[in-house]
Enzyme design. Structure first.
Site: not given
Ligand code: XMP
Length: 496
Positions: A55, A82-83, A160, A162, A214-218, A355
């Site tokens: 953070g 980190c923080y 980090h 990650e 929307s046509g998107g993958v989701d 995603k």
């Protein structure tokens, strides 16, 4: 059966989603919650381990997000990053101070046994003195890089793990999850579709559902699950807000009208353009577009008597819209929702997925690659790829510039993960024929990214850049083309 949970407490770190998706990719379910969530709620969630994120604050400042000591007495293993490391140190009686120099970027870390590795650092403050019971495990030239209290199962890193730039970062997580927390690795998407179909049936009963396609993958994955769960009760509405890419609306109509969905296309471009007329501020544009979206749905819903609104909202939409902390950008499908929706409820079967997980589900559902691997396109569309106010003329320019950019980059063997054109609000002098011009500047953006939370610019060859620039400047009223080489962070992928 419920999955074991790793709870990620967010103290404003930009990498919180990367932490969460890394944990999940190792087969352990994770969720992100605000750093100040009450201790009783933590107990109720019953996590097998807790991760404290990074953070922007300093623990010794007045408004820094600090927690009580009680979290460290729960007997739950905790990993501070980190923080998170500094917070743990501060609360448990160690000393955190401003370091002599900050460390930003890849830094060499040395373990107590002499092993060395590179790790991503981003800090100024340092742990000067560890709390009682902790031992130092690794250091850099300027700070304690890793420490633990074995007995209490508390572990911390200044770096980090990650970040993909950190060597052995996945091992660090595996160590925490499987050795310290005793994770079983019981999370997978194997039964996701079945579980969601059951949830959807329970939630909607005999009700009619309206889906924002929307046509998107989701939204495509969402539509497919719904059409399997409640055939005959689903209507898919594609709102053409007029901010789609070249020929995109027609392509979407062609793909989905053929599928077993009640597909309706609503042409609302005039309405949307009027709604954001003379609006210059990006967040305001997003909010207005989001609101208008819902209004259009409400109109359609009235016509077909829909009880529920379904949306392809995914987990990062919720997290980035301030579900857990600070608002970075309000994604229109969440931020724009007004309170008085007029629906009985919202159906969001993908709201807990990242995603890459949605893509995996899409493949399991047998959706074609063109949909599953489709490059992402923001809900507000080209409206946020035009800096400042949006007009019909500007839309025409950015739509064609974008088509030229995509045409060139589509030809590459190895393509960026997302690529597009942006119409900036800068005018610049040029010369066409014998006349002086004073036309806008177009920026080309092409990024490589694994998760869209961090991204680097894609090294497009000069030859290809040259071709794009030539086409855009000669065929459109554009004076010059620039290439955006900014990484995310600190830039974002989209310009607004
Ligand atoms: P940023 O600009 O936040 O973008 O780095 C990260 C990814 O999110 C997409 N994006 C959006 N998607 N609604 C969406 O559905 C939005 O309002 C929105 N804003 C950004 C962006 O295209 C990129 O893939």
């Amino acid at each position: 059966m419920k999955n074991q949970l790793i709870l990620i407490l967010d103290f404003g770190g930009q990498y919180k989603e990367l932490i969460a998706s890394t944990v999940r990719s190792l087969g352990v379910y994770s969720e992100i919650k605000a750093g100040n969530i009450p201790i009783d709620e933590i107990k109720k969630l019953n996590p097998i381990g807790i991760i404290l994120t990074g953070g922007p604050n300093s623990v010794y400042e007045d408004n820094a997000p600090i927690r009580d000591k009680d979290i460290f007495n729960l007997g739950i293993p905790i990993f501070g990053i980190c923080y998170g490391m500094q917070l743990m140190t501060h609360v448990l009686g160690g000393i955190v101070s401003k370091g002599k120099v900050g460390e930003y970027g890849t830094v060499l870390v040395e373990r107590e046994n002499g092993d060395k590795f590179n790790a991503l650092m981003s800090h100024r403050d340092v742990v000067e003195k560890l709390p009682e019971g902790f031992i130092q495990l690794a250091k850099t030239a300027n700070c304690i890089a890793e420490a633990s209290n074995h007995e209490k199962k508390l572990f911390m890193t200044q770096y980090h793990p990650e970040a993909k730039h950190t060597e052995g970062g996945r091992e660090t997580f595996k160590n925490f999850l499987f050795r310290i927390c005793g994770a079983k690795g019981d999370y997978s998407l194997d039964d996701f579709i079945e579980v969601q179909m059951k949830n959807i049936r329970e939630q909607v009963g005999n009700g009619q559902v309206l889906l924002a396609l929307s046509g998107g993958v989701d939204s495509a994955v969402c539509a497919t699950i719904l059409s399997k769960a409640i055939p005959g009760q689903l209507t898919c509405i594609f709102v053409d807000h007029g901010f789609m890419r070249l020929n995109e609306s027609e392509e979407i109509e062609e793909v989905f009208a053929k599928r077993n969905l009640n597909f309706i296309r609503v042409n609302a471009s005039d309405r949307f353009l009027a709604k954001i007329k003379d609006i210059f501020e990006p967040e305001k544009k997003r909010k207005l577009i989001g609101e208008e979206f819902v209004r259009v749905f409400e109109n359609e819903a009235k016509k077909i008597n829909a009880d529920f609104l379904a949306q392809g909202t995914i987990y990062p939409d919720i997290v980035e819209s301030g579900g857990t902390g600070e608002v970075i950008k309000s994604h229109h499908n969440v931020g724009g929702l007004p309170k008085d929706m007029g629906f009985k409820g919202i159906v969001e079967p993908l709201s807990q997925l990242f995603k890459d997980e949605v893509r995996e589900v899409g493949r399991k559902l047998g959706l074609p690659n063109t949909i599953v691997e489709r490059q992402p396109f923001p809900g507000p569309g080209l409206a946020i790829r035009i800096m400042g106010n949006v007009t019909y003329e500007k839309l025409e320019i950015v739509r064609l510039a974008d088509a030229f950019v995509r045409e060139e980059l589509d030809k590459l063997q190895v393509r960026p993960n997302q690529y597009f054109a942006v119409l900036t609000d800068t005018l610049s002098v040029g010369v066409k024929g014998d006349a002086r011009t004073y036309d806008p500047v177009v920026a080309v953006r092409a990024v490589i990214t694994e998760d869209f939370m961090t991204a680097d610019y894609f090294p497009v060859s000069h030859d290809v850049l040259g071709k794009m620039a030539k086409r855009i400047t000669s065929e459109l009223p554009v004076s010059r083309v620039v290439y955006d080489i900014s990484p995310k962070p600190p830039a974002t992928v989209e310009w607004e």
